[in-house]
Design a protein around this motif. Structure first.
Motif, short mmCIF file in Angstrom:
data_model
loop_
_atom_site.label_atom_id
_atom_site.label_comp_id
_atom_site.label_asym_id
_atom_site.label_seq_id
_atom_site.Cartn_x
_atom_site.Cartn_y
_atom_site.Cartn_z
N UNK A 204 6.67 0.88 -5.34
CA UNK A 204 6.62 2.24 -4.78
C UNK A 204 5.22 2.58 -4.28
N UNK A 205 4.18 2.13 -5.00
CA UNK A 205 2.81 2.37 -4.55
C UNK A 205 2.56 1.65 -3.23
N UNK A 206 3.07 0.44 -3.08
CA UNK A 206 2.91 -0.29 -1.82
C UNK A 206 3.66 0.40 -0.68
N UNK A 207 4.79 1.00 -0.99
CA UNK A 207 5.54 1.75 0.03
C UNK A 207 4.75 2.97 0.48
N UNK A 208 4.13 3.67 -0.49
CA UNK A 208 3.29 4.82 -0.13
C UNK A 208 2.12 4.37 0.74
N UNK A 209 1.49 3.25 0.38
CA UNK A 209 0.36 2.74 1.15
C UNK A 209 0.78 2.39 2.57
N UNK A 221 0.76 -5.44 6.08
CA UNK A 221 1.67 -6.58 6.08
C UNK A 221 1.51 -7.49 4.87
N UNK A 222 0.42 -7.32 4.10
CA UNK A 222 0.23 -8.19 2.93
C UNK A 222 -0.67 -7.48 1.93
N UNK A 223 -0.16 -7.31 0.70
CA UNK A 223 -0.95 -6.65 -0.34
C UNK A 223 -1.51 -7.68 -1.31
N UNK A 224 -2.73 -7.41 -1.81
CA UNK A 224 -3.35 -8.31 -2.78
C UNK A 224 -4.31 -7.51 -3.65
N UNK A 225 -4.72 -8.10 -4.76
CA UNK A 225 -5.62 -7.44 -5.72
C UNK A 225 -5.14 -6.04 -6.06
N UNK A 226 -3.88 -5.92 -6.44
CA UNK A 226 -3.29 -4.64 -6.82
C UNK A 226 -3.50 -4.42 -8.32
N UNK A 227 -4.04 -3.30 -8.69
CA UNK A 227 -4.40 -3.05 -10.08
C UNK A 227 -3.97 -1.65 -10.50
N UNK A 228 -3.32 -1.58 -11.65
CA UNK A 228 -2.95 -0.30 -12.26
C UNK A 228 -4.04 0.03 -13.27
N UNK A 229 -4.80 1.11 -13.03
CA UNK A 229 -5.97 1.37 -13.85
C UNK A 229 -6.27 2.85 -13.96
N UNK A 230 -7.11 3.18 -14.92
CA UNK A 230 -7.65 4.53 -15.07
C UNK A 230 -9.04 4.55 -14.47
N UNK A 231 -9.28 5.52 -13.58
CA UNK A 231 -10.60 5.63 -12.95
C UNK A 231 -11.19 7.00 -13.25
#
Length: 606
Positions: A204-209, A221-231
């Motif tokens: 879903x995050x990639x769809x929003x992006x 067209x290509x996602x990489x280094x995707x991280x779920x984190x607290x900032x």
């Protein structure tokens, strides 16, 4: 860069409190207890702390990734000059530590990745116990590559409900002794009001992006280094997805990478907190390639080593050369200045003669000895005579407040050297008698300014004088001269026999009356043969050499580096970079020989 996901382990409760003290930008003495806790740890190298600790903004060479920190050099002058810690004035804690790169020689031992991880865990247990607090887990990754500091990086990240926390540690563990030589740590308590893990999945995050791109004519067209984190943000902590993606023009025929984009998306609301595009950089391309990105350019392995400065033995059967390849006391990861090697001209019998970095090596006329300069204790230059097998035969003592460089053999018992006078910024040319090394050397030239260099060329055909070149910096108009100094003369009898020769610097005598010269700016068209009688120069073009390596990226060597003519003048030794077209083997600068017309090329160094 390959990493090993080693394991996750449950957290345990530990406690640690730092003494909070006032901090002044110029004075870091208030932080001495915290600094001592790091440098006195049995897992860090021994360091003698300075009497007065001073702080400053991080220097450019430090390039610390976190803002708002200060750098404190911590060692006494007798220690290596690059130990420092990083202090965060906001939290009044030591958040980083960096030891200097080792200089060599060092042990050739190498601990396992698993052993390095255990050391990093033990160190963090004492200095970042928050990492192991209850209610989460720690994920550990270790890099395979060894840095120039001799360390593998071990990264520890705290996860709560699968979300990466702003509590982390990067620990560099030196492979030959297990010492911690670098540390970066961050710790922030989790906001109790933060909703974890959030409602937004990665898909879903990639769809929003994908719906939030900078221009209408591009697509993600290509996602990489995707991280779920607290900032941390100005409004407090946020639970987010951070994504990198490739942007590509719609319906384009271009096959190359165009742009990357970085999104930060709230994992609960789907709000796009930030979206920024950038051109491809080396680090981003590497991460994209590691993810399997379809348009990643072909990446060749990094250079393994570089051979340089081949020098033919007087009888033409061997080559002396300098190389930063692995050798005793200097592992491959060190990449220090080159040691001294000897190899037979047919490529057999490779031997490391001097593992320590050397400067200006030279064959003796009988081919049994080698003179060279090297850096000794306390960064002082020393000069040695060794056998071809590397046995140290003689160290040349320097007159007080001087040192020697650029040795050149007159005969088997005498050396012509450049003598540098410390403190007065002067240098001259002297003759050293190896049978009386403690005697005052014979002066053959006037003193030159420190901006000048003296380059030995040859003896005159009758052996009565030495010929050398001087170079002196004069801004846009450097001064080159060729000087003749009689061996039975003195500083007054040295004479300039060619003022400002046609071009460049002399590199080798060819026969009794020809000098080979090359412009230091380089290039195929900037080489000359100079007649020593008329001082006329004729342009000389090196051959284009077909390389006998079917997998070499370059099938011909068109720019020959570090040229050296064999004693009989019939063959060339040169350096050329070897790159494997398949990308399977690392590149390296190796030594080759060929006939003067470029035929009969042979690879010499393995």
């Amino acid at each position: 860069m390959r990493r090993h996901r080693l394991f996750t382990f449950p957290c345990i409760v530990l406690a640690l409190s730092f003494a909070l003290t006032a901090f002044a930008a110029e004075d870091a003495e208030a932080y001495r207890p915290q600094i001592e806790a790091i440098v006195n740890d049995p897992l860090t190298p021994e360091v003698e702390l300075s009497a007065g600790l001073k702080a400053q903004e991080p220097t450019h060479s430090v390039n610390w990734p976190d803002a708002g920190v200060l750098q404190v050099s911590i060692n006494k002058p007798v220690s290596p000059p690059a130990d420092y810690v990083i202090i965060d004035p906001a939290t009044e804690t030591v958040v980083g530590y960096v030891a200097p790169d080792p200089r060599g020689p060092v042990p050739m031992d190498e601990i396992s990745v698993e052993a390095g991880v255990e050391i990093a865990r033990e160190f963090c247990g004492r200095h970042l116990p928050e990492l192991f607090a209850e209610g989460g887990e720690v994920v550990v990754t270790a890099e395979e590559d060894i840095g120039r500091n001799g360390a593998r990086m071990v990264r520890l990240r705290r996860l709560v409900q699968g979300v990466t926390m702003p509590t982390l540690a990067d620990i560099g563990v030196r492979v030959y002794d297990g010492k911690v030589v670098s540390m970066r740590r961050k710790s922030a308590p989790l906001d109790a009001a933060l909703q974890l893990p959030g409602t937004l999945s990665l898909e879903q995050a990639q769809e929003v992006a994908s719906k939030n791109v900078p221009w209408d004519n591009v697509a993600a067209v290509w996602f990489f280094d995707c991280l779920h984190e607290v900032i941390a943000t100005d409004a407090g902590q946020r639970n987010v997805w951070t994504l990198w993606g490739e942007l590509r023009t719609k319906n384009t025929g271009n096959t190359e990478l165009e742009w990357f984009n970085h999104w930060v998306i709230d994992a609960n609301t789907g709000e796009v907190i930030s979206s920024e595009w950038t051109k491809p950089t080396e680090d981003l391309i590497a991460a994209y390639a590691a993810s399997g990105g379809p348009r990643a350019p072909k990446r060749y392995p990094p250079r393994l080593f570089a051979d340089s400065q081949p020098m033919w033995a007087p009888d033409g059967t061997k080559l002396l050369f300098i190389s930063d390849r692995e050798r005793p006391g200097y592992p491959a990861w060190m990449h220090r200045d080159g040691g001294l090697f000897v190899i037979n001209a047919d490529g057999t019998g490779l031997k490391c003669v001097v593992p320590d970095p050397v400067n200006g090596p030279a064959w003796s006329p009988d081919g049994t000895k080698i003179a060279y300069a090297t850096v000794g204790a306390f960064d002082t230059l020393t000069m040695w005579i060794v056998s071809v097998d590397g046995e140290r035969l003689q160290e040349l003592p320097f007159p007080k407040h001087t040192h020697y460089t650029a040795p050149f053999w007159v005969d088997d018992a005498r050396l012509f050297v450049r003598r540098v006078v410390t403190g007065v910024e002067q240098a001259d040319v002297v003759l050293v008698d190896l049978t009386q090394p403690d005697a005052e050397p014979k002066t053959l030239s006037p003193k030159y300014a420190s901006t000048a260099a003296q380059v030995p060329i040859c003896l005159t055909p009758d052996g009565s004088a030495i010929i050398f070149m001087t170079w002196e910096f004069h801004g846009w108009d450097d001064q080159w001269d060729i000087v003749r100094a009689p061996l039975d003369g003195n500083a007054e009898t040295a004479e300039v026999i060619c003022e400002k020769p046609p071009v460049g610097s002399v590199t080798q005598l060819l026969g009794p009356d020809r000098l080979f010269m090359r412009d230091p700016e380089g290039g195929r068209s900037k080489m000359w043969m100079v007649n020593m009688q008329t001082w006329e120069a004729q342009a000389w073009e090196p051959p284009s050499v077909p390389l006998p390596e079917p997998r070499a990226k370059d099938q011909r060597a068109d720019d020959l580096h570090d040229l050296s003519f064999s004693p009989d003048g019939q063959r060339l030794a040169f350096v050329h970079n070897l790159i494997d077209t398949e990308g399977e083997y690392p590149s390296c600068d190796v030594i080759w020989t060929c006939a003067l017309d470029g035929s009969d090329c042979r690879r010499v160094t393995p």
